[in-house]
Design an enzyme around this catalytic site. Structure first.
Site, PDB file in Angstrom:
ATOM      1  N   MET A  26       4.687  10.194  -4.932  1.00  0.00           N
ATOM      2  CA  MET A  26       5.906  10.794  -4.374  1.00  0.00           C
ATOM      3  C   MET A  26       7.128  10.180  -5.051  1.00  0.00           C
ATOM      4  SD  MET A  26       5.137  11.713  -0.430  1.00  0.00           S
ATOM      5  CE  MET A  26       5.404  10.098   0.269  1.00  0.00           C
ATOM      6  N   GLY A  32       2.916  -1.082  -8.587  1.00  0.00           N
ATOM      7  CA  GLY A  32       1.644  -0.636  -8.002  1.00  0.00           C
ATOM      8  C   GLY A  32       1.253   0.726  -8.567  1.00  0.00           C
ATOM      9  N   HIS A  33       2.222   1.642  -8.632  1.00  0.00           N
ATOM     10  CA  HIS A  33       1.932   2.952  -9.225  1.00  0.00           C
ATOM     11  C   HIS A  33       1.567   2.802 -10.700  1.00  0.00           C
ATOM     12  CE1 HIS A  33       4.843   4.330  -5.973  1.00  0.00           C
ATOM     13  NE2 HIS A  33       3.800   5.101  -5.757  1.00  0.00           N
ATOM     14  N   GLN A  57       3.819  16.083   4.934  1.00  0.00           N
ATOM     15  CA  GLN A  57       3.200  14.882   5.499  1.00  0.00           C
ATOM     16  C   GLN A  57       4.192  14.005   6.269  1.00  0.00           C
ATOM     17  OE1 GLN A  57       2.062  13.664   1.391  1.00  0.00           O
ATOM     18  NE2 GLN A  57       2.413  11.572   2.087  1.00  0.00           N
ATOM     19  N   GLY A 143      -4.400   4.526  -4.713  1.00  0.00           N
ATOM     20  CA  GLY A 143      -4.323   3.091  -4.457  1.00  0.00           C
ATOM     21  C   GLY A 143      -4.996   2.707  -3.141  1.00  0.00           C
ATOM     22  N   ASP A 146      -3.026   2.491   0.479  1.00  0.00           N
ATOM     23  CA  ASP A 146      -3.168   3.555   1.480  1.00  0.00           C
ATOM     24  C   ASP A 146      -4.663   3.775   1.704  1.00  0.00           C
ATOM     25  OD1 ASP A 146      -0.311   4.425   1.882  1.00  0.00           O
ATOM     26  OD2 ASP A 146      -0.474   4.584  -0.285  1.00  0.00           O
ATOM     27  N   LEU A 180       3.312  -4.049  -2.700  1.00  0.00           N
ATOM     28  CA  LEU A 180       4.379  -3.199  -3.233  1.00  0.00           C
ATOM     29  C   LEU A 180       4.331  -1.843  -2.543  1.00  0.00           C
ATOM     30  CD1 LEU A 180       4.500  -3.865  -7.085  1.00  0.00           C
ATOM     31  CD2 LEU A 180       5.468  -5.164  -5.199  1.00  0.00           C
ATOM     32  N   SER A 181       5.513  -1.363  -2.183  1.00  0.00           N
ATOM     33  CA  SER A 181       5.628  -0.061  -1.524  1.00  0.00           C
ATOM     34  C   SER A 181       7.014   0.488  -1.808  1.00  0.00           C
ATOM     35  CB  SER A 181       5.451  -0.236  -0.007  1.00  0.00           C
ATOM     36  OG  SER A 181       5.952   0.904   0.670  1.00  0.00           O
ATOM     37  N   ARG A 183       8.745   1.973   0.188  1.00  0.00           N
ATOM     38  CA  ARG A 183       9.548   1.749   1.403  1.00  0.00           C
ATOM     39  C   ARG A 183      10.073   0.314   1.497  1.00  0.00           C
ATOM     40  NH1 ARG A 183       5.720   5.822   3.730  1.00  0.00           N
ATOM     41  NH2 ARG A 183       7.043   7.586   4.304  1.00  0.00           N
TER      42      ARG A 183
HETATM   43  O1  PAF Z   1       0.314   8.258  -1.557  1.00  0.00           O
HETATM   44  C1  PAF Z   1       1.218   9.085  -1.802  1.00  0.00           C
HETATM   45  O2  PAF Z   1       2.187   8.817  -2.507  1.00  0.00           O
HETATM   46  C2  PAF Z   1       1.128  10.478  -1.188  1.00  0.00           C
HETATM   47  O3  PAF Z   1       0.564  10.444   0.080  1.00  0.00           O
HETATM   48  C3  PAF Z   1       0.393  11.493  -2.096  1.00  0.00           C
HETATM   49  C4  PAF Z   1      -1.059  11.113  -2.301  1.00  0.00           C
HETATM   50  C5  PAF Z   1       1.098  11.590  -3.445  1.00  0.00           C
HETATM   51  C6  PAF Z   1       0.412  12.884  -1.447  1.00  0.00           C
HETATM   52  O4  PAF Z   1       1.715  13.327  -1.237  1.00  0.00           O
END
Ligand code: PAF
Length: 265
Positions: A26, A32-33, A57, A143, A146, A180-181, A183
């Protein structure tokens, strides 16, 4: 890196990158990403990412409007990580009409996160399925931060026979243990100093502290915990006597920021 915003454009571009490994995000990208991008790169010749803040979501009371949107900085990080293709649709591309077909996730999606965010996994599963249909990857990377999301996506891929291997990336942490997040950027300086307490309490649960006591410790430190629970890793069910592969999961609010974390043991 090729950036595409339309589905037809994506399909044409993806034809140049067979056997894609795909990392949906997102945005608000952090290390982390980027570790997930590197994991993807190690498994396939070509890597695609997506950036889409998925309205479906978020509950009306949640942070959809204020979720970090840092597109230019994200693109620079993805280029540096040698990502080949970025799908960055807007709402009108993925949801040109109200999304009436919704993926019904399994019952586990009503527990843990689902108890506090009732339609969250419906929204996640639906958008992930749509993104998979658009990108048509061979591999998808999620990851472990989550943890329950990873479990729900794996179940969806299995039960709907999607021809995709799902890989899990380890959580990346700050030196003081904070996961890491995106948020984390909401935290004040005082909250940021307190935030690693969530991981510390999970370490204590691993070492035998009762979850109820972990919740009380967080409350005493100024948190509003949603849950601290130990579950089986395989299906996130409550552990039975001889289960050995466990995970402690927690979600708690610190000021206005809701953080989640987990610890396998
Ligand atoms: O983990 C996330 O960033 C979101 O939940 C995802 C998997 C991209 C779905 O919108």
């Amino acid at each position: 890196m090729r950036i595409v915003r339309q589905i037809e454009e994506l399909r044409r571009a993806a034809a140049d990158f067979p056997g894609l490994a795909f990392v949906p995000t997102m945005g608000g990208l952090h290390d982390g990403h980027i570790a997930l991008m590197h994991l993807a790169r190690g498994t396939a010749r070509h890597v695609a990412a997506s950036i889409f803040v998925n309205r479906l979501q978020f509950a009306p009371s949640e942070d959809f409007a204020s979720y970090p949107r840092t597109f230019e900085a994200d693109c620079a990080k993805l280029r540096a990580a040698s990502v080949d293709l970025l799908f960055a649709p807007d709402d009108t591309v993925l949801y040109p009409e109200p999304q009436a077909f919704i993926v019904e996730p399994p019952a586990i999606a009503g527990e843990l996160e689902g108890r506090f965010r009732p339609r969250f996994f419906h929204g996640v599963a639906t958008v992930v399925l749509k993104l998979f249909n658009c990108v048509q990857p061979r591999i998808a990377v999620f990851g472990k931060k989550d943890y329950q999301q990873l479990h729900v996506v794996r179940a969806m891929v299995r039960q709907l026979n999607l021809p995709i291997d799902v890989l899990a990336g380890e959580t990346v942490r700050e030196p003081d243990g904070l996961a890491l997040s995106s948020r984390n950027s909401y935290l004040s300086a005082t909250e940021r100093a307190e935030a690693p307490h969530l991981q510390r309490v999970l370490q204590k649960v691993k070492n035998g502290m009762a979850c109820g006591n972990a919740v009380r410790e967080l409350v005493a430190a100024g948190w509003q915990p949603d849950y601290v629970e130990v579950r089986r890793r395989s299906d996130l069910g409550p552990p039975q006597g001889d289960d050995r592969e466990l995970v402690a999961l927690a979600a708690a609010r610190l000021g206005g920021t809701r953080l989640i974390d987990n610890l396998e043991f």
